[in-house]
Design a protein around this motif. Structure first.
Motif, PDB file in Angstrom:
ATOM      1  N   ILE A   1      -9.287  -3.259  -7.768  1.00 28.25           N
ATOM      2  CA  ILE A   1      -9.666  -4.641  -7.414  1.00 28.25           C
ATOM      3  C   ILE A   1     -11.088  -4.674  -6.872  1.00 28.25           C
ATOM      4  CG2 ILE A   1      -9.242  -6.495  -5.714  1.00 28.25           C
ATOM      5  CD1 ILE A   1      -6.231  -5.956  -6.018  1.00 28.25           C
TER       6      ILE A   1
ATOM      7  N   GLY B   1     -13.660  -4.960   5.295  1.00 30.03           N
ATOM      8  CA  GLY B   1     -12.826  -5.374   4.170  1.00 30.03           C
ATOM      9  C   GLY B   1     -12.179  -6.731   4.355  1.00 30.03           C
ATOM     10  N   SER B   2     -12.339  -7.335   5.556  1.00 30.49           N
ATOM     11  CA  SER B   2     -11.644  -8.583   5.883  1.00 30.49           C
ATOM     12  C   SER B   2     -10.127  -8.402   5.887  1.00 30.49           C
ATOM     13  CB  SER B   2     -12.040  -9.736   4.943  1.00 30.49           C
ATOM     14  OG  SER B   2     -11.795 -10.989   5.567  1.00 30.49           O
ATOM     15  N   THR B   3      -9.671  -7.187   6.220  1.00 28.58           N
ATOM     16  CA  THR B   3      -8.229  -6.987   6.392  1.00 28.58           C
ATOM     17  C   THR B   3      -7.713  -7.863   7.528  1.00 28.58           C
ATOM     18  OG1 THR B   3      -8.455  -4.733   5.532  1.00 28.58           O
ATOM     19  CG2 THR B   3      -6.431  -5.214   6.741  1.00 28.58           C
TER      20      THR B   3
ATOM     21  N   ASN C   1      -5.782 -10.842   6.518  1.00 29.03           N
ATOM     22  CA  ASN C   1      -4.404 -10.752   6.050  1.00 29.03           C
ATOM     23  C   ASN C   1      -3.396 -11.063   7.153  1.00 29.03           C
ATOM     24  OD1 ASN C   1      -5.557  -8.060   4.025  1.00 29.03           O
ATOM     25  ND2 ASN C   1      -5.063 -10.113   3.295  1.00 29.03           N
TER      26      ASN C   1
ATOM     27  N   TYR D   1      -8.778 -13.700  -6.629  1.00 32.23           N
ATOM     28  CA  TYR D   1      -7.399 -13.245  -6.411  1.00 32.23           C
ATOM     29  C   TYR D   1      -6.528 -13.437  -7.656  1.00 32.23           C
ATOM     30  CZ  TYR D   1      -8.798 -12.566  -1.641  1.00 32.23           C
ATOM     31  OH  TYR D   1      -9.437 -12.094  -0.523  1.00 32.23           O
TER      32      TYR D   1
ATOM     33  N   TYR E   1     -14.046 -10.087  -7.815  1.00 29.07           N
ATOM     34  CA  TYR E   1     -13.757  -9.752  -6.405  1.00 29.07           C
ATOM     35  C   TYR E   1     -15.071  -9.428  -5.690  1.00 29.07           C
ATOM     36  CZ  TYR E   1     -11.060  -8.220  -2.368  1.00 29.07           C
ATOM     37  OH  TYR E   1     -10.532  -8.103  -1.100  1.00 29.07           O
TER      38      TYR E   1
ATOM     39  N   GLU F   1       1.261 -12.586   0.418  1.00 27.72           N
ATOM     40  CA  GLU F   1       0.041 -12.283   1.175  1.00 27.72           C
ATOM     41  C   GLU F   1      -0.687 -13.570   1.544  1.00 27.72           C
ATOM     42  OE1 GLU F   1      -3.291  -8.887   0.740  1.00 27.72           O
ATOM     43  OE2 GLU F   1      -3.583 -10.515  -0.695  1.00 27.72           O
TER      44      GLU F   1
ATOM     45  N   TYR G   1       0.805  -1.224   0.000  1.00 26.65           N
ATOM     46  CA  TYR G   1       0.000   0.000   0.000  1.00 26.65           C
ATOM     47  C   TYR G   1       0.835   1.270   0.000  1.00 26.65           C
ATOM     48  CZ  TYR G   1      -3.553  -3.451   0.969  1.00 26.65           C
ATOM     49  OH  TYR G   1      -4.370  -4.549   0.891  1.00 26.65           O
TER      50      TYR G   1
ATOM     51  N   PHE H   1      -5.607  -1.299  -5.459  1.00 24.96           N
ATOM     52  CA  PHE H   1      -6.583  -1.998  -4.618  1.00 24.96           C
ATOM     53  C   PHE H   1      -7.994  -1.486  -4.916  1.00 24.96           C
ATOM     54  CE2 PHE H   1      -9.325  -2.510  -0.961  1.00 24.96           C
ATOM     55  CZ  PHE H   1      -9.324  -3.892  -0.883  1.00 24.96           C
TER      56      PHE H   1
ATOM     57  N   THR I   1      -5.159  -7.812 -10.101  1.00 22.68           N
ATOM     58  CA  THR I   1      -4.550  -8.345  -8.874  1.00 22.68           C
ATOM     59  C   THR I   1      -3.082  -8.686  -9.127  1.00 22.68           C
ATOM     60  OG1 THR I   1      -6.721  -9.236  -8.328  1.00 22.68           O
ATOM     61  CG2 THR I   1      -4.885  -9.959  -6.963  1.00 22.68           C
TER      62      THR I   1
ATOM     63  N   PHE J   1      -1.278  -5.511  -8.819  1.00 26.57           N
ATOM     64  CA  PHE J   1      -1.209  -5.142  -7.395  1.00 26.57           C
ATOM     65  C   PHE J   1      -0.067  -5.910  -6.718  1.00 26.57           C
ATOM     66  CE2 PHE J   1      -2.961  -6.299  -3.081  1.00 26.57           C
ATOM     67  CZ  PHE J   1      -3.008  -5.041  -2.523  1.00 26.57           C
TER      68      PHE J   1
ATOM     69  N   SER K   1      -4.687 -14.462   2.850  1.00 37.07           N
ATOM     70  CA  SER K   1      -6.022 -13.898   3.061  1.00 37.07           C
ATOM     71  C   SER K   1      -6.869 -15.031   3.640  1.00 37.07           C
ATOM     72  CB  SER K   1      -6.572 -13.365   1.736  1.00 37.07           C
ATOM     73  OG  SER K   1      -7.677 -12.533   1.968  1.00 37.07           O
TER      74      SER K   1
ATOM     75  N   MET L   1      -0.980 -15.483  -1.892  1.00 36.61           N
ATOM     76  CA  MET L   1      -0.454 -14.864  -3.120  1.00 36.61           C
ATOM     77  C   MET L   1       1.058 -15.000  -3.101  1.00 36.61           C
ATOM     78  SD  MET L   1      -2.832 -11.717  -4.326  1.00 36.61           S
ATOM     79  CE  MET L   1      -1.840 -10.440  -3.626  1.00 36.61           C
TER      80      MET L   1
END
Ligand code: SAH
Ligand code: AVI
Length: 325
Positions: free
Chosen positions: A54, A165-167, A170, A210, A60, A284, A43, A51, A217, A220, A286, A256
């Protein structure tokens, strides 16, 4: 993502990661036997813009599904927040989800977006202030896995948290529990946390989300290499790495990776890192949960379940949690 072991809610504020820290993390990650890079470095301004692209891809599903839940359940969600609360959003990004909730929160006394993507955060705060001139917006540019302080103007107000966002996905489960505990210490006893959590589903749906057909993606993921070149003087050829996303069922997570297409040696700030053909950098995780598995994790971190809302297809969930006393 990993959490600084020194993290504590009342520790002094720390600055955003300087290039020194970025370099140390890149050297550590690329120097390890199994190469990895921290996902928070996705980021920068370019990564935040990617993002946002995405979030509107057909594959997504998380963003549009969570937005629908927030729209449909907004009044119930708002009813869980105390009157006059200051809302702290962790990893606020474009603030689009806060905007959806705002119409149900006329009594909100302040909004505190916290994000590591400093330029993007400043621009979002500027636009939000213009759109909602009566709402005090107090952005905090910080890595929420490191010690940081909230603006002193919030003192005495009830705090509530928002982590959409379901961060949370991560972070590996143990790290996620630790982070939720820290958020609990920041927000205080009895506080409410509203957070979005992506749900386990068919491999095909997950992997497409993803690894989209338009390659956004992939861009990204590859931006991480461009960022290393831009900020750390790396000599990496991003075209020599391929984006890969796969569902690791045993760990219930999308992973990822950036996979080296060839045997090669890359250099970052004078240090060389050899790659075998096919060797990957894990960039990453998720993690995907069920309602029950997420509630169990939250309980371990001192949060009890108040509500959970899902869409009719069971793709995504929004939870209301209460910090135990
Ligand atoms: N909440 C938004 C954005 C999700 S993307 C949404 O639901 O759409 C994840 C966001 O968290 C990005 O804006 C990223 O910059 C931020 N972020 C990721 N890791 C972070 C960290 N360690 N500290 C602070 N912000 C972080
Ligand atoms: C921010 N985070 C929840 C996103 C996710 O779905 O894990 C980041 C992302 N990575 C690839 N696509 C989106």
């Amino acid at each position: 993502m990993t959490i600084d072991p020194r993290l504590s809610a009342d520790a002094p504020a720390s600055p955003l990661p300087e290039n020194g820290l970025f370099l140390a993390d890149v050297w550590d990650g690329l120097g390890a036997r199994r190469k990895s890079l921290p996902a928070k470095y996705f980021y920068d301004a370019a990564g935040s813009a990617l993002f946002e692209k995405i979030t509107v891809l057909p594959e997504y599903y998380p963003t549009r599904t969570e937005l629908r839940i927030l729209d449909e359940r907004g009044p119930e969600i708002a009813a869980r927040l105390p009157e006059g609360a200051a809302l702290v959003e962790f990893g606020s990004g474009s603030t689009v989800k806060l905007r959806r909730l705002l119409r149900h929160l006329p009594g909100l006394s302040a909004y505190v977006p916290v994000d590591v993507s400093g330029e993007f955060l400043a621009e979002q705060a500027r636009v939000l202030r213009a759109d909602f001139p009566d709402l005090p917006v107090e952005p905090v540019a910080a890595d929420f896995t490191q010690p940081f302080t909230l603006p002193p103007s919030l003192s005495g107000r009830p705090l509530a948290g928002f982590f959409p966002g379901s961060t949370i996905g991560n972070f590996e489960p143990a790290e996620a529990a630790r982070l939720l505990d820290v958020f609990g210490r920041i927000l205080g006893e009895g506080a409410t946390l509203i957070l979005g959590v992506d749900l386990v589903k068919d491999r095909d749906v997950l992997e497409a989300a993803y690894d989209d057909a338009a390659g956004v993606t992939a861009a990204f993921n590859l931006n991480l290499l461009h960022r290393i070149n831009r900020e750390l003087g790396g000599d990496i050829d991003p075209a020599s790495f391929a984006h890969r996303a796969l569902f690791n069922e045993a760990e219930s997570r999308i992973e990822m990776h950036l996979v080296s297409r060839v045997a090669q040696t890359v250099r970052v700030a004078g240090r060389a890192f050899p790659f075998a053909e096919g060797e990957s950098i894990h960039t990453e995780n998720s993690c995907k949960y069920t309602i029950e598995s997420f509630r169990a994790l939250a309980a371990r971190a001192g949060w009890s379940a108040l509500d959970a809302w899902t869409d009719t297809d069971g793709l995504f969930s929004v939870h209301a949690l209460r910090r135990a006393g």
